[in-house]
Design a protein around this motif. Sequence first.
Motif, PDB file in Angstrom:
ATOM      1  N   THR A 138     -33.027  16.692  -1.485  1.00  0.00           N
ATOM      2  CA  THR A 138     -33.146  17.216  -2.924  1.00  0.00           C
ATOM      3  C   THR A 138     -34.418  16.925  -3.592  1.00  0.00           C
ATOM      4  O   THR A 138     -35.251  16.716  -2.605  1.00  0.00           O
ATOM      5  CB  THR A 138     -32.072  15.468  -3.755  1.00  0.00           C
ATOM      6  N   TYR A 139     -34.017  17.893  -4.746  1.00  0.00           N
ATOM      7  CA  TYR A 139     -35.283  17.976  -5.540  1.00  0.00           C
ATOM      8  C   TYR A 139     -35.696  17.805  -6.737  1.00  0.00           C
ATOM      9  O   TYR A 139     -35.217  18.486  -7.133  1.00  0.00           O
ATOM     10  CB  TYR A 139     -35.565  19.568  -5.210  1.00  0.00           C
ATOM     11  N   HIS A 140     -36.896  17.210  -6.973  1.00  0.00           N
ATOM     12  CA  HIS A 140     -37.182  16.699  -8.286  1.00  0.00           C
ATOM     13  C   HIS A 140     -38.072  18.147  -9.126  1.00  0.00           C
ATOM     14  O   HIS A 140     -39.651  18.973  -7.957  1.00  0.00           O
ATOM     15  CB  HIS A 140     -38.277  15.808  -8.149  1.00  0.00           C
ATOM     16  N   ASP A 141     -38.203  17.889  -9.601  1.00  0.00           N
ATOM     17  CA  ASP A 141     -38.906  18.497 -10.506  1.00  0.00           C
ATOM     18  C   ASP A 141     -40.132  18.915 -11.486  1.00  0.00           C
ATOM     19  O   ASP A 141     -40.244  17.835 -12.193  1.00  0.00           O
ATOM     20  CB  ASP A 141     -37.940  20.514 -11.281  1.00  0.00           C
ATOM     21  N   GLU A 157     -34.979  28.315  -2.874  1.00  0.00           N
ATOM     22  CA  GLU A 157     -34.287  29.363  -2.374  1.00  0.00           C
ATOM     23  C   GLU A 157     -34.730  29.125  -0.990  1.00  0.00           C
ATOM     24  O   GLU A 157     -33.962  29.770   0.096  1.00  0.00           O
ATOM     25  CB  GLU A 157     -34.156  30.726  -3.157  1.00  0.00           C
ATOM     26  N   LEU A 158     -36.617  28.919  -1.607  1.00  0.00           N
ATOM     27  CA  LEU A 158     -36.776  28.717   0.133  1.00  0.00           C
ATOM     28  C   LEU A 158     -35.358  27.614   1.187  1.00  0.00           C
ATOM     29  O   LEU A 158     -36.424  27.684   1.743  1.00  0.00           O
ATOM     30  CB  LEU A 158     -37.931  28.561  -0.351  1.00  0.00           C
ATOM     31  N   LEU A 159     -35.908  26.720   0.151  1.00  0.00           N
ATOM     32  CA  LEU A 159     -35.012  25.454   0.996  1.00  0.00           C
ATOM     33  C   LEU A 159     -33.784  26.210   1.929  1.00  0.00           C
ATOM     34  O   LEU A 159     -33.397  25.286   2.701  1.00  0.00           O
ATOM     35  CB  LEU A 159     -35.370  23.942   0.380  1.00  0.00           C
ATOM     36  N   ALA A 211     -37.843  16.710  -2.177  1.00  0.00           N
ATOM     37  CA  ALA A 211     -39.123  17.208  -1.798  1.00  0.00           C
ATOM     38  C   ALA A 211     -39.601  17.819  -3.708  1.00  0.00           C
ATOM     39  O   ALA A 211     -38.297  17.488  -4.240  1.00  0.00           O
ATOM     40  CB  ALA A 211     -38.591  18.973  -1.122  1.00  0.00           C
ATOM     41  N   VAL A 212     -40.946  17.646  -2.865  1.00  0.00           N
ATOM     42  CA  VAL A 212     -41.668  18.035  -4.825  1.00  0.00           C
ATOM     43  C   VAL A 212     -42.627  19.004  -4.100  1.00  0.00           C
ATOM     44  O   VAL A 212     -42.563  19.804  -3.213  1.00  0.00           O
ATOM     45  CB  VAL A 212     -42.079  16.840  -4.578  1.00  0.00           C
ATOM     46  N   HIS A 237     -43.716  17.533   0.513  1.00  0.00           N
ATOM     47  CA  HIS A 237     -43.876  18.839   0.211  1.00  0.00           C
ATOM     48  C   HIS A 237     -43.193  19.425   0.333  1.00  0.00           C
ATOM     49  O   HIS A 237     -42.960  19.206   1.398  1.00  0.00           O
ATOM     50  CB  HIS A 237     -45.441  19.039   0.010  1.00  0.00           C
ATOM     51  N   THR A 238     -42.678  20.437  -0.904  1.00  0.00           N
ATOM     52  CA  THR A 238     -42.136  21.926   0.244  1.00  0.00           C
ATOM     53  C   THR A 238     -42.794  22.784   1.299  1.00  0.00           C
ATOM     54  O   THR A 238     -42.040  23.012   1.457  1.00  0.00           O
ATOM     55  CB  THR A 238     -42.015  22.874  -0.830  1.00  0.00           C
TER      56      THR A 238
END
Length: 249
Positions: A138-141, A157-159, A211-212, A237-238
């Motif tokens: 999951t991604y945190h902005d 998109e990279l993920l 992911a951050v 980190h991404t």
Amino acid sequence: PNPKGKIAIFTGCVLDFVYVDIATSVVKALNMAGYTVEMPLDQACCGAPATYMGDVENAKKAAAMNVEAMAADEYDYIVSACPTCTHALREYKEFFKDEPEMYKKAEAVGKKTFDFSKLLSMLGGLESEGDGKEVKVTYHDSCHMKRALGVSEEQRELLKKTKGVELVEMEGCDKCCGFGGSYSIKYPEMAGPILQEKIQHIVDTGAEVVAVDCPGCMLQIRGGLDARGLENIKVKHTAELLVEKRPQA
């Protein structure tokens, strides 16, 4: 052996002294994309902490040091893995409105500076699809990444293009984690509940990895997970995640 270009990495304080692994992953990823990466050794703190505390004099000193150190004319791009640092470098010219020569140099630095995910996306991403091992992410902005830099789709998109990554969006993905630099230290009674809400939204996704793109958010969210005994959920980190999924790096 045949690099496409040369990139300077701005590490800032956190990547230089705390999360060195993030800086290493950034270099590896950009190497994989075909670029050489150098770390100018005369760089200093980005100056953001001084700026936000109202210490304009020292913020400007840091800006001047970094403008000279990053030598924009020697590189195709300047990369940072901290959105706050990226934003600071892109705004340096504001310190030198009455100094034409420095303004020109600072403007050049700003134009070539990009956050990691934005730059890697611009460069076409990574050729390898990934190792295919399934992992739910999951991604945190971060606030600076999305609101100051306007970057929110590129990292996703990279993920998504990385084989094996299942990206699951959390509720309130772009809500603050409560870190805010010294905010979380000065106002823990306000930052605490913000963090707890973020942790619950992460847990609700069932993700194994958060992911951050911000080291500050990483510090805050890791602390929140550890405090609840949720060490099984990793925060990465991404750049780290992308490199880990490509063992040949």
